[in-house]
Design a protein around this motif. Structure first.
Motif, PDB file in Angstrom:
ATOM      1  N   LEU A   1      57.533  60.271 -11.814  1.00 50.20           N
ATOM      2  CA  LEU A   1      58.601  59.989 -11.239  1.00 50.20           C
ATOM      3  C   LEU A   1      59.707  59.230 -12.048  1.00 50.20           C
ATOM      4  O   LEU A   1      60.891  59.197 -11.983  1.00 50.20           O
ATOM      5  CB  LEU A   1      58.642  59.381  -9.811  1.00 50.20           C
ATOM      6  N   ALA A   2      59.456  58.596 -13.035  1.00 52.74           N
ATOM      7  CA  ALA A   2      59.983  57.742 -13.862  1.00 52.74           C
ATOM      8  C   ALA A   2      61.211  58.432 -14.486  1.00 52.74           C
ATOM      9  O   ALA A   2      62.491  58.092 -14.614  1.00 52.74           O
ATOM     10  CB  ALA A   2      59.421  57.337 -14.907  1.00 52.74           C
ATOM     11  N   GLY A   3      60.895  59.874 -14.932  1.00 51.06           N
ATOM     12  CA  GLY A   3      62.145  60.598 -15.524  1.00 51.06           C
ATOM     13  C   GLY A   3      63.199  60.959 -14.467  1.00 51.06           C
ATOM     14  O   GLY A   3      64.330  60.931 -14.733  1.00 51.06           O
ATOM     15  N   PHE A   4      62.763  61.439 -13.355  1.00 50.95           N
ATOM     16  CA  PHE A   4      63.575  61.600 -12.295  1.00 50.95           C
ATOM     17  C   PHE A   4      64.370  60.586 -11.794  1.00 50.95           C
ATOM     18  O   PHE A   4      65.577  60.691 -11.478  1.00 50.95           O
ATOM     19  CB  PHE A   4      62.862  62.118 -10.976  1.00 50.95           C
ATOM     20  N   ILE A   5      63.754  59.465 -11.975  1.00 54.66           N
ATOM     21  CA  ILE A   5      64.695  58.067 -11.306  1.00 54.66           C
ATOM     22  C   ILE A   5      65.788  57.793 -12.519  1.00 54.66           C
ATOM     23  O   ILE A   5      66.743  57.528 -11.875  1.00 54.66           O
ATOM     24  CB  ILE A   5      63.783  56.898 -11.213  1.00 54.66           C
ATOM     25  N   THR A   6      65.439  57.874 -13.712  1.00 57.18           N
ATOM     26  CA  THR A   6      66.335  57.772 -14.764  1.00 57.18           C
ATOM     27  C   THR A   6      67.504  58.747 -14.788  1.00 57.18           C
ATOM     28  O   THR A   6      68.752  58.569 -14.913  1.00 57.18           O
ATOM     29  CB  THR A   6      65.485  57.726 -16.054  1.00 57.18           C
ATOM     30  N   ALA A   7      67.062  59.833 -14.649  1.00 55.05           N
ATOM     31  CA  ALA A   7      68.224  61.217 -14.342  1.00 55.05           C
ATOM     32  C   ALA A   7      68.961  60.988 -13.135  1.00 55.05           C
ATOM     33  O   ALA A   7      70.183  61.112 -13.316  1.00 55.05           O
ATOM     34  CB  ALA A   7      67.264  62.410 -14.721  1.00 55.05           C
ATOM     35  N   GLY A   8      68.345  60.671 -12.206  1.00 52.39           N
ATOM     36  CA  GLY A   8      69.014  60.615 -10.800  1.00 52.39           C
ATOM     37  C   GLY A   8      70.075  59.528 -10.984  1.00 52.39           C
ATOM     38  O   GLY A   8      71.072  59.331 -10.300  1.00 52.39           O
ATOM     39  N   PHE A   9      69.667  58.327 -11.596  1.00 50.77           N
ATOM     40  CA  PHE A   9      70.514  57.140 -11.668  1.00 50.77           C
ATOM     41  C   PHE A   9      71.843  57.334 -12.263  1.00 50.77           C
ATOM     42  O   PHE A   9      72.683  57.116 -11.890  1.00 50.77           O
ATOM     43  CB  PHE A   9      69.708  56.109 -12.327  1.00 50.77           C
ATOM     44  N   PHE A  10      71.680  58.189 -13.286  1.00 49.22           N
ATOM     45  CA  PHE A  10      72.920  58.397 -14.155  1.00 49.22           C
ATOM     46  C   PHE A  10      73.710  59.539 -13.418  1.00 49.22           C
ATOM     47  O   PHE A  10      75.081  59.545 -13.500  1.00 49.22           O
ATOM     48  CB  PHE A  10      72.898  58.852 -15.701  1.00 49.22           C
ATOM     49  N   VAL A  11      73.129  60.328 -12.644  1.00 45.49           N
ATOM     50  CA  VAL A  11      73.641  61.276 -11.955  1.00 45.49           C
ATOM     51  C   VAL A  11      74.776  60.932 -11.095  1.00 45.49           C
ATOM     52  O   VAL A  11      75.803  61.186 -10.674  1.00 45.49           O
ATOM     53  CB  VAL A  11      72.908  62.548 -11.438  1.00 45.49           C
ATOM     54  N   LEU A  12      74.013  59.726 -10.120  1.00 45.42           N
ATOM     55  CA  LEU A  12      74.562  59.245  -9.019  1.00 45.42           C
ATOM     56  C   LEU A  12      75.818  58.230  -9.504  1.00 45.42           C
ATOM     57  O   LEU A  12      76.815  58.305  -8.973  1.00 45.42           O
ATOM     58  CB  LEU A  12      73.414  58.256  -8.094  1.00 45.42           C
ATOM     59  N   ILE A  13      75.442  57.606 -10.568  1.00 45.54           N
ATOM     60  CA  ILE A  13      76.855  56.592 -11.127  1.00 45.54           C
ATOM     61  C   ILE A  13      77.862  57.666 -11.650  1.00 45.54           C
ATOM     62  O   ILE A  13      78.929  57.456 -11.030  1.00 45.54           O
ATOM     63  CB  ILE A  13      76.201  56.100 -12.387  1.00 45.54           C
ATOM     64  N   GLY A  14      77.490  58.883 -12.305  1.00 48.22           N
ATOM     65  CA  GLY A  14      78.559  59.761 -12.602  1.00 48.22           C
ATOM     66  C   GLY A  14      79.541  60.348 -11.212  1.00 48.22           C
ATOM     67  O   GLY A  14      80.715  60.320 -11.185  1.00 48.22           O
ATOM     68  N   ALA A  15      78.463  60.582 -10.266  1.00 50.15           N
ATOM     69  CA  ALA A  15      79.220  61.022  -9.212  1.00 50.15           C
ATOM     70  C   ALA A  15      80.000  60.000  -8.412  1.00 50.15           C
ATOM     71  O   ALA A  15      80.948  60.187  -7.749  1.00 50.15           O
ATOM     72  CB  ALA A  15      77.949  61.518  -8.172  1.00 50.15           C
TER      73      ALA A  15
END
Length: 222
Positions: free
Chosen positions: A136-150
């Motif tokens: 899940l590490a990759g999902f967490i990294t991608a999700g973090f940047f997506v949520l910051i951008g949103a």
């Protein structure tokens, strides 16, 4: 024979270490949640204003990096309580906002119950199945940047439904972080209980606030 004894002793030592980190993590987590809740209650009763965005940003990341730097010393515990106390302080004005709604008490209690249920359920799942959630590490990294951008987009642009999507995203993101962090403790990816505690605390905080927002939006639309 000696190799088998060594492997057995190594497994026993590893299991003892896992048990120690789990025990210390959940013990410290319980204390920080209680302390944070107390600070939130005092802030809510005193009706303190919500700090500015930059104060929250500097306060959180400053105390987070301080705790990370001191994680191997007793001062790391002080920094951990300072961080969770600060987060509790920011929670007080948020609670007042929802308690001011016609059915605010029900919204807050429902968010609290759902947060406890999700955390206990996800933790129990990992602890009983002992599945490795490192994928899940990759999902967490991608999700973090997506949520910051949103989140940044929601500040500058008024997009219908974006806040609802962000809150739902944080619920999913926080749930995944709980799975990942609990698994990391079990499988040796995390051996510092202070950092494990902070990670779980932040996930619980974000989960609770996001559920508050979702329930608050649903309640206002009734």
């Amino acid at each position: 024979m000696h190799e088998q004894d060594y492997a057995l002793n190594h497994a026993q030592v590893e299991q003892q270490e896992v048990s120690r980190v789990l025990r210390n993590t959940y013990g410290l987590l319980a204390m920080t949640l209680a302390f944070s809740g107390l600070v939130a209650y005092v802030a809510q009763q005193m009706r303190v204003p919500y700090p500015s965005f930059f104060v929250v940003l500097i306060g959180f990341y400053g105390l987070f990096f301080l705790a990370a730097k001191l994680r191997n010393s007793p001062w790391g515990l002080v920094a951990t309580f300072a961080l969770t106390g600060f987060m509790g302080y920011t929670l007080g004005p948020i609670l007042n906002r929802y308690l001011g709604m016609p059915n605010g008490g029900e919204v807050v209690s429902s968010a609290f119950a759902m947060t406890a249920l999700v955390f206990c359920g996800l933790s129990a799942y990992v602890l009983t199945t002992r599945k490795d959630m490192s994928f899940l590490a990759g999902f967490i990294t991608a999700g973090f940047f997506v949520l910051i951008g949103a989140t940044l987009a929601s500040i500058f642009f008024q997009i219908s439904g974006l806040q609802l999507a962000i809150s739902a995203g944080f619920v999913l993101f926080s749930s995944v972080c709980i799975l990942f962090q609990t698994s990391a403790i079990i499988h040796g990816g995390e051996r510092n209980y202070i950092m494990a505690t902070i990670s779980l605390y932040v996930s619980i905080y974000n989960l609770f606030v996001s559920l508050l927002q979702l329930l608050g939006i649903a309640s206002s639309n009734d």
